[in-house]
Design an enzyme around this catalytic site. Sequence first.
Site, short mmCIF file in Angstrom:
data_model
loop_
_atom_site.label_atom_id
_atom_site.label_comp_id
_atom_site.label_asym_id
_atom_site.label_seq_id
_atom_site.Cartn_x
_atom_site.Cartn_y
_atom_site.Cartn_z
N SER A 1 1.45 -0.96 -0.26
CA SER A 1 -0.21 0.22 -0.26
C SER A 1 0.85 1.36 -0.18
O SER A 1 1.45 1.72 0.90
CB SER A 1 -1.29 0.04 1.14
OG SER A 1 -1.38 1.09 1.44
N ARG A 2 0.73 1.55 -1.09
CA ARG A 2 2.10 3.45 -1.17
C ARG A 2 1.36 5.07 -0.66
O ARG A 2 1.93 4.97 -0.10
CB ARG A 2 2.04 3.71 -2.36
CG ARG A 2 2.45 2.65 -3.88
CD ARG A 2 2.86 3.09 -5.39
NE ARG A 2 3.26 1.88 -5.48
CZ ARG A 2 2.53 1.20 -6.56
NH1 ARG A 2 1.18 1.25 -6.93
NH2 ARG A 2 3.11 -0.14 -7.35
N VAL A 3 0.25 4.23 0.34
CA VAL A 3 0.01 5.22 1.46
C VAL A 3 0.33 4.79 3.00
O VAL A 3 0.69 5.28 3.60
CB VAL A 3 -1.94 4.89 1.77
CG1 VAL A 3 -2.42 5.96 2.44
CG2 VAL A 3 -2.58 6.54 0.27
#
Length: 509
Positions: free
Chosen positions: A370-372
């Site tokens: 998850s790039r968040v």
Amino acid sequence: MSTVIEQIEQQIAKLSNKAVKKNTGNIRAIADGVAKLDGLSDVMYNEMVQFPGGAIGIALNLEEDEVGCVVLGDVSQLKQGDEVHTTGKLLSVPVGKGLLGRVVDALGRPVDGKGPIASTESYPVEKIAPGIIVRKSVSQPLFTGIMAIDSMIPIGRGQRELIIGDRGTGKTTICLDTIINQARINKVGLASGAKDFRPVYSIYVAVGQKQSNIVRTLSALEAADALQFTIIVAAPAADNPANQYLAPFSGAAIGEWFMENGLDALIVYDDLSKHAVAYRQISLILKRPSGREAYPGDVFYLHSRLLERAARLDGKGSLTALPVIETQAGDVSAYIPTNVISITDGQIFLETDLFNQGIRPAVSVGLSVSRVGSSAQIKVTKQVGGKLKGELAQFRELAAFAQFGSDLDAKTKATLERGARIVELFKQPQLNPVAIEVQAAVLWALQKNYFDTIEVKHVVGAANSLKDFLTSRQDALLATVRTKAALSPEIEAGLKTACDQWKATYTAK
């Protein structure tokens, strides 16, 4: 004299009201749901074109001597030479809360037999995505109810998280779990009357699926009492390619209404592989030049302009997208999968080998990201699950070496034992999402070694037993964890007392 002038002015007003600018042409050729039209010199790209018998079409190819138009609806009555005319309108779909609990087609028309939809507003199917200035960073969590995802690959409101894997690995199940979990959170939040609570409304777009699968999805949502917060946009495999191409854009328009009106929405595109195939079919019939794997050159733009419409807007709401992509033999480096991976903010990769081993959901921790990151997690989840991804990755690495030799040192054995228990703990039955406060309590028990003395084969049963114990006897404690959203000495003391009581009464079955 003045009376005569007034009458003339009224006649002119009537005539001017009825005057509609039309551009008329004829069908030059029609085949496979695509019409080639002559004479529409003023037509716009994506404009609705009126055909005889009530059928409408969308102008997709604007060439010098003809217009390529995709027909929506029954083409059997249309023939060469029929007159067509422009409408001056872009294709729009009805939007609003009136669609909740309903099943609609790609044009927003009801197909569930429950009568007409009460909607006064409509949004254009194609719309330019919000610019970077009006977007806010993703910082509010969207809980899926799946422990492996919420603790290690968190999803935030306004994020676009790809769900990717081979056929039959549980991609749709993850999406349905997430929708059901939103409905459960909505019920609790709305019942509590909290002023700052923001419900999440769900839109499920079924593209190119069998009718039986769509009915099964509908039944699952009805059984979980989640349909009241959900809209289903159906373009089944029996539909023409034009409807399958339009359905995700119609779903995005429906979701944008919630976002623009200060509400939060979740949209599932199931799946974009079939969407790309439908677009390829249309493009080939329209004689557009083909590129890699016969897809048209703008297939990347097709998905980027769709997925960029998901965002969290400053001062408004959010639209979270879960696109689904089906891979062939686990090949994530194929054309469409790499396209969508590069557009989205992370991916959840489901592995066939894990699924066949009985590890379900079959989330591959190594390939999922998850790039968040942890900015979409609440503090309590960070506190209890911060190290899990590293521990699980270490376990997978050591497990590959451990099968070649039996002489292992104590530290390696301990790592393997702990990893095996984490894997078991993350096993979860389908359509049964777990509340975030229960997840936090179970992961706290894992962190404090309450599962270390339990045999690996009994860990799933022990985790289910602890969940039942907490939900049936520790309502106040769970409510505190939910509202505080962070571990405090008092909460930890309460969790320790509860876990001690559970451990004293638990017997492996």
